[in-house]
Design an enzyme around this catalytic site. Structure first.
Site, PDB file in Angstrom:
ATOM      1  N   LEU A  57       0.809  -1.215   0.000  1.00  0.00           N
ATOM      2  CA  LEU A  57       0.000   0.000   0.000  1.00  0.00           C
ATOM      3  C   LEU A  57       0.838   1.258   0.000  1.00  0.00           C
ATOM      4  CD1 LEU A  57      -2.695  -1.030   2.654  1.00  0.00           C
ATOM      5  CD2 LEU A  57      -2.976  -0.966   0.163  1.00  0.00           C
ATOM      6  N   GLY A  60       7.162   4.132   3.900  1.00  0.00           N
ATOM      7  CA  GLY A  60       7.610   5.298   4.643  1.00  0.00           C
ATOM      8  C   GLY A  60       9.093   5.238   4.921  1.00  0.00           C
ATOM      9  N   SER A  61       9.546   6.090   5.827  1.00  0.00           N
ATOM     10  CA  SER A  61      10.980   6.193   6.092  1.00  0.00           C
ATOM     11  C   SER A  61      11.537   4.970   6.802  1.00  0.00           C
ATOM     12  CB  SER A  61      11.257   7.443   6.930  1.00  0.00           C
ATOM     13  OG  SER A  61      10.477   7.428   8.123  1.00  0.00           O
ATOM     14  N   TYR A  62      10.711   4.287   7.587  1.00  0.00           N
ATOM     15  CA  TYR A  62      11.239   3.121   8.294  1.00  0.00           C
ATOM     16  C   TYR A  62      10.332   1.898   8.202  1.00  0.00           C
ATOM     17  CZ  TYR A  62       8.078   3.724  12.340  1.00  0.00           C
ATOM     18  OH  TYR A  62       6.975   3.805  13.160  1.00  0.00           O
ATOM     19  N   THR A  64       7.201  -0.441   5.657  1.00  0.00           N
ATOM     20  CA  THR A  64       6.409  -0.673   4.450  1.00  0.00           C
ATOM     21  C   THR A  64       5.052  -1.206   4.882  1.00  0.00           C
ATOM     22  OG1 THR A  64       8.419  -1.249   3.230  1.00  0.00           O
ATOM     23  CG2 THR A  64       6.329  -1.851   2.223  1.00  0.00           C
ATOM     24  N   LYS A  80       1.941  -3.213   8.862  1.00  0.00           N
ATOM     25  CA  LYS A  80       3.045  -2.249   8.841  1.00  0.00           C
ATOM     26  C   LYS A  80       4.324  -2.985   9.217  1.00  0.00           C
ATOM     27  CE  LYS A  80       4.308   2.350  10.542  1.00  0.00           C
ATOM     28  NZ  LYS A  80       3.828   3.509  11.337  1.00  0.00           N
ATOM     29  N   ASP A 172       2.825  14.981  14.381  1.00  0.00           N
ATOM     30  CA  ASP A 172       3.016  14.872  12.929  1.00  0.00           C
ATOM     31  C   ASP A 172       1.669  14.887  12.209  1.00  0.00           C
ATOM     32  OD1 ASP A 172       4.418  14.715  10.554  1.00  0.00           O
ATOM     33  OD2 ASP A 172       4.626  12.541  10.615  1.00  0.00           O
TER      34      ASP A 172
END
Length: 384
Positions: A57, A60-62, A64, A80, A172
């Site tokens: 989907l 991100g930075s750390y 998938t 995640k 965030d």
């Protein structure tokens, strides 16, 4: 540390509004009637074989994120997945996200159902939600139906009021981190930067919040902030839903300048103590008078009380920013059923009889009958 209450309390400069960045595509419908609180022992929870990984989907930075299927409930989930490095272990952001989410139970916060820990990966199993606010804005360009803006905003405030009650800051807020279900439920997600605020107050990193939604006090170098940090982001998201464009789409070197062009350059007269922030330097800023939000965002002038609420959220001085709890009681929401204020934490606002999303303008246009050729056209009036 997580208990207790917080005390929440005529020559306009042309503004060029840029498009929002595309959604990162991550999405986390409801999983099961029970929330899993134990992932150990002989339980099938906590085991990788209990979930089938489907398509990716987003990334991100750390981590998938994959769409998945639970063999336990036969329902769709979001997985995640964080790759672990043997010498480093699990990222601290992942540990923090898990520890916070396991204790949060609210209709407007994404639910963490399971955690799977293997030698190579750490996987969080979330409820699956089909889209996010960024994707919704991309699909319905030019600003949203004003009533839908109100429903999304109320749900965002409801979720924030809940976490702020436990002294948790999200840190965030941005459209990509607000999940939107098929019926319009909004859920706060991605708590990787979230943290509990301890008492007495400590300092925190000022490298928080995606730039466009970062408040001026943080941009000026403040490291001593509270729930007001999140409330600036609420104001930015609120106005973005109305206009369809980010309100302060700056870059690293001009983000503050873009804010000051709209709200005016702060001085000691307008914001006591502002000159003591480490990044305050009038030589680097233009000296701008404040503008009326209705000049910068014309669409907001057509929505009763929206400009007033937005101005209370987009206060540069963090001490003047409206809290989530107080914002929910603003007169802007007076046309919502009173029952939305009395719901249990775990109940969706859409359990209130008759409350639902309205069609967006593009959906209404698609439903319009095609105009016949010739002079016998039918004139249709749309009301939004």
């Amino acid at each position: 540390m997580l208990s207790g209450e917080l005390d929440l309390e005529d020559n306009p400069t042309p503004i060029t509004l840029s498009q929002r960045p595309k959604s990162e595509g991550h999405a986390y419908n409801r999983f099961s009637p029970k929330r899993t609180t134990s992932f150990m022992g002989s339980s099938p929870f906590g085991k990788a074989e209990s979930y089938q990984k489907l398509e990716q989907l987003g990334e991100g930075s750390y981590a998938t994120v994959f769409k998945g299927l639970s063999s336990l409930t036969h329902q769709t989930v979001a997985l995640k997945e964080i790759q672990l490095k043997e010498e480093e272990g699990a990222p601290f952001t992942a540990i923090r996200e898990a520890s916070l989410l396991k204790g949060l139970k609210h209709a407007n916060i994404v639910t963490l159902h399971d955690i799977i820990h293997t030698k190579e990966t750490l996987t969080f199993v979330f409820e699956y939600v089909s889209s996010d606010l960024s994707q919704y804005l991309e699909k319905h360009t030019g600003g949203l139906n004003p009533f839908n803006v109100k429903l999304f905003l109320f749900q965002l405030l409801r979720g924030l009021a809940y976490i702020h009650r436990f002294r948790i800051l999200h840190r965030d807020l941005k459209p990509q981190n607000l999940l939107i279900s098929d019926i319009g439920e909004l859920k706060l997600a991605d708590f990787g930067l979230a943290r509990a605020k301890s008492v007495p107050s400590r300092t925190y990193s000022h490298e928080v919040v995606t730039l466009w939604y970062r408040p001026p006090d943080v941009l000026l170098g403040s490291t001593n902030y509270s729930t007001s940090l999140d409330m600036w982001g609420v104001g930015c998201i609120f106005t973005e839903m109305i206009s369809g464009l980010a309100t302060f789409p700056g870059m690293k070197d001009d983000q503050l300048d873009m804010i000051f062009r709209v709200l005016g350059t702060p001085t000691e007269d307008t914001w006591e103590g502002v000159t003591r922030y480490p990044n305050y330097d009038l030589k680097q800023f233009g000296l701008y008078p404040p503008q009326n939000l209705m000049t910068v965002i014309p669409k907001i002038s057509f929505i009763p009380l929206a400009a007033h609420l937005a101005s209370q959220l987009l206060q540069m001085n963090p001490h003047r920013r409206l809290s989530a709890q107080k914002a929910m009681k603003h007169e802007y929401f007076s046309d919502l059923p009173h029952l939305v204020h009395e719901l249990p934490d775990a109940a969706s606002i859409f359990t209130v009889n008759g409350l639902k999303l309205l069609p967006e303008m593009d959906e209404l246009l698609n439903e319009m009958p095609k105009k016949p050729s010739g002079r016998s056209g039918i004139r249709t009036t749309l009301r939004v």
